[in-house]
Design a protein around this motif. Structure first.
Motif, short mmCIF file in Angstrom:
data_model
loop_
_atom_site.label_atom_id
_atom_site.label_comp_id
_atom_site.label_asym_id
_atom_site.label_seq_id
_atom_site.Cartn_x
_atom_site.Cartn_y
_atom_site.Cartn_z
N TYR A 106 -4.43 34.45 44.48
CA TYR A 106 -5.74 33.41 43.69
C TYR A 106 -4.30 32.40 43.09
O TYR A 106 -4.75 31.04 42.87
CB TYR A 106 -6.12 33.85 42.96
CG TYR A 106 -7.64 34.89 43.20
CD1 TYR A 106 -8.20 34.66 43.21
CD2 TYR A 106 -6.77 36.26 43.66
CE1 TYR A 106 -8.64 35.31 44.01
CE2 TYR A 106 -8.16 36.59 43.96
CZ TYR A 106 -9.54 35.87 44.42
OH TYR A 106 -10.12 36.64 45.33
N SER A 107 -2.99 32.34 42.93
CA SER A 107 -2.19 31.08 42.42
C SER A 107 -2.02 30.08 42.92
O SER A 107 -1.88 29.32 43.22
CB SER A 107 -0.67 31.99 41.99
OG SER A 107 -0.75 32.78 41.02
N TYR A 108 -2.57 30.07 45.00
CA TYR A 108 -2.77 28.89 45.34
C TYR A 108 -3.61 28.14 44.71
O TYR A 108 -3.43 27.75 44.83
CB TYR A 108 -2.93 29.57 47.06
CG TYR A 108 -3.60 28.32 47.32
CD1 TYR A 108 -2.39 27.95 48.18
CD2 TYR A 108 -4.34 28.27 48.40
CE1 TYR A 108 -2.55 26.54 48.46
CE2 TYR A 108 -4.76 26.80 48.99
CZ TYR A 108 -3.53 26.47 49.75
OH TYR A 108 -3.42 25.09 50.12
N LEU A 109 -4.67 28.72 44.75
CA LEU A 109 -5.72 27.76 43.86
C LEU A 109 -5.52 26.92 43.47
O LEU A 109 -5.74 26.25 42.27
CB LEU A 109 -7.25 28.51 43.57
CG LEU A 109 -7.69 29.43 45.17
CD1 LEU A 109 -9.23 30.47 44.16
CD2 LEU A 109 -8.25 28.52 46.22
N SER A 110 -4.94 27.88 41.64
CA SER A 110 -4.28 27.00 40.40
C SER A 110 -3.57 25.70 40.91
O SER A 110 -3.60 25.49 40.26
CB SER A 110 -4.24 28.37 39.28
OG SER A 110 -5.17 29.19 38.95
N LEU A 111 -2.64 26.70 41.67
CA LEU A 111 -1.19 24.92 41.55
C LEU A 111 -2.26 23.93 42.78
O LEU A 111 -1.20 22.96 41.90
CB LEU A 111 -0.29 26.25 42.60
CG LEU A 111 0.89 26.89 41.89
CD1 LEU A 111 2.09 27.75 43.73
CD2 LEU A 111 1.47 26.15 41.41
N MET A 112 -2.87 24.23 43.10
CA MET A 112 -3.44 23.41 44.68
C MET A 112 -4.28 22.13 43.02
O MET A 112 -4.84 21.52 43.36
CB MET A 112 -4.36 23.92 45.37
CG MET A 112 -2.91 24.48 46.44
SD MET A 112 -2.48 23.02 46.81
CE MET A 112 -0.38 23.95 46.71
#
Lengths: 199, 199
Positions: B14-20
Motif C-alpha cells: 500500500y505504500s506504493y499508493l502513498s508514494l505515488m
C-alpha cells in the motif's frame, strides 16, 4: 439499483462507524444498504486471522483510530467499548431473527449505541433486553427464537454465504461481485454502485 | 509546520499508493512529508502479525483493492507485483543511505515504479542498479555502503524509533504524537497536521 450488501457481525468495532452513518450515506447518495449479519469470528478463526486479541499495540491504535474517525464523522462514542463481546454469537443470532422479521437495522443501531455510547456490551444483559424493548420486540420471545435450531442454521448459512463471497472481515460491502472491506471502503463501494466498474 | 513523518518499508504494497500521490498531496495542501525507511517486517514478526503470506483470500483482496484504489487515483499499476520481496532488507538499507545522502525520495519513487509498473522486484537486480543509475547514483558505491555495518546500525535504529512510536505497519504517518496507519489514513494525517487535534 440493487442494494449494497453490508455484511457485519455485532462484535466488529469498525462496523459501528458504518452503521452510524448508514442513513446519512443513503440519503446523500440514493444508494440503499441491505444488512447481512454473519459470524466473522468463525471465518477469522479458520484463517488464523487475529488482528487485535494478541496484539495490544494494534488494539490501542484501533481504539484511537475509531475515536478520531468518529469525531470526524460527528458520531458520539465513549471508548474503548467493552471488547471482545462475550455474547457475540447470541448478538448475531438475534440479528438473524431481526432480518427474518424486518427489524434487523433498528436492532443493530440500538444495540451498538448502547455498546459504544453507554458501555453496555451487545449480546449480554441488560443491553439485549433493553434494546429489544426499545425497538418494540419482546425479549423473551426473540431470545428463544434466537436460540432455536433453525436460527442457528440460518446463521451458519449466512456465514457460509459470506465465506463463498470471499469475505474475511467486517464490515464488508458487496456490490455485484466486488468486495470492499472496512468502514474506510464504504465510499468506494458507493462509487462502484453508482458508477459501475472502473477497472 | 513540521513535516509529516512518512514511515515505510520497501516491500509494503500500500505504500506504493502513498508514494505515488505524495507530490500531489503536498502541492494541494502545503504539507510536507519526510520519508523514514525502517523494517516493518522486523516489527511484524515480533508481533506475529502476518496479514497476507498465510492468508491467500486476504492477499487476493489486497491486490484487487490496490488495483481499484490506484485506478481511482489515476496511478498506473501492473498487478499483482512480485511479492514478497527477496531483497527486502537491502532495498531498505539503500533507502537509509539515500536518506543520509538526500536522494531517498527519488530512489523510493523510482524503485517502486519499476516494481509496481514493470514487474521488477525492488531490492534485486536489475531494479536496484537501474534505479540507482536513473537517479544519478553509482550502484557499486551505494550497494557497498548499504552493506556497511554503520548502515545496518542506522536501519536498526530507525526500526527501534518506529517501534517506540507504536508503529506496527506501513505506510504509517506520524503527526506530533499521533499515529495514522495505512494509505487510507493519509488524508486524516494531513487534516491533523493542518487543523491540529480534533479529539
Amino acid at each position: 439499483m440493487k442494494p449494497i450488501e453490508f455484511w457485519l457481525s455485532v462484535g466488529s468495532t469498525y462496523s459501528y462507524l458504518s452503521l452510524m452513518r448508514l442513513a446519512r450515506v443513503e440519503a446523500g447518495t440514493g444508494v440503499r444498504f441491505e444488512l447481512r449479519p454473519f459470524s466473522v469470528r468463525a471465518i477469522m478463526v479458520e484463517m488464523d486471522n487475529i488482528p487485535f486479541a494478541t496484539k495490544p499495540v494494534k488494539a490501542r491504535y484501533m481504539w484511537r483510530d475509531i475515536q478520531r474517525r468518529a469525531a470526524g464523522f460527528g458520531i458520539p462514542a465513549s471508548l474503548p467499548a467493552p471488547y471482545p463481546l462475550e455474547g457475540f454469537d447470541l448478538a448475531n443470532r438475534v440479528a438473524i431473527v431481526g432480518r427474518q422479521e424486518g427489524w434487523c437495522r433498528d436492532y443493530l443501531l440500538a444495540t451498538y449505541r448502547r455498546w459504544f455510547q453507554h458501555g453496555a456490551p451487545a449480546g449480554s444483559e441488560p443491553n439485549l433486553s433493553d434494546t429489544l424493548r426499545e425497538i418494540g420486540q419482546d425479549p423473551e420471545r426473540v431470545i428463544a427464537q434466537s436460540d432455536a435450531p433453525e436460527t442457528e442454521a440460518a446463521y451458519a448459512a449466512a456465514t457460509g454465504e459470506a465465506r463463498a463471497k470471499g469475505i474475511f472481515g467486517a464490515p464488508s460491502f458487496i456490490v455485484g461481485d466486488e468486495l470492499f472491506w472496512g468502514d474506510d471502503r464504504m465510499e468506494d463501494a458507493v462509487r462502484w454502485s453508482l458508477a459501475g466498474p472502473s477497472v
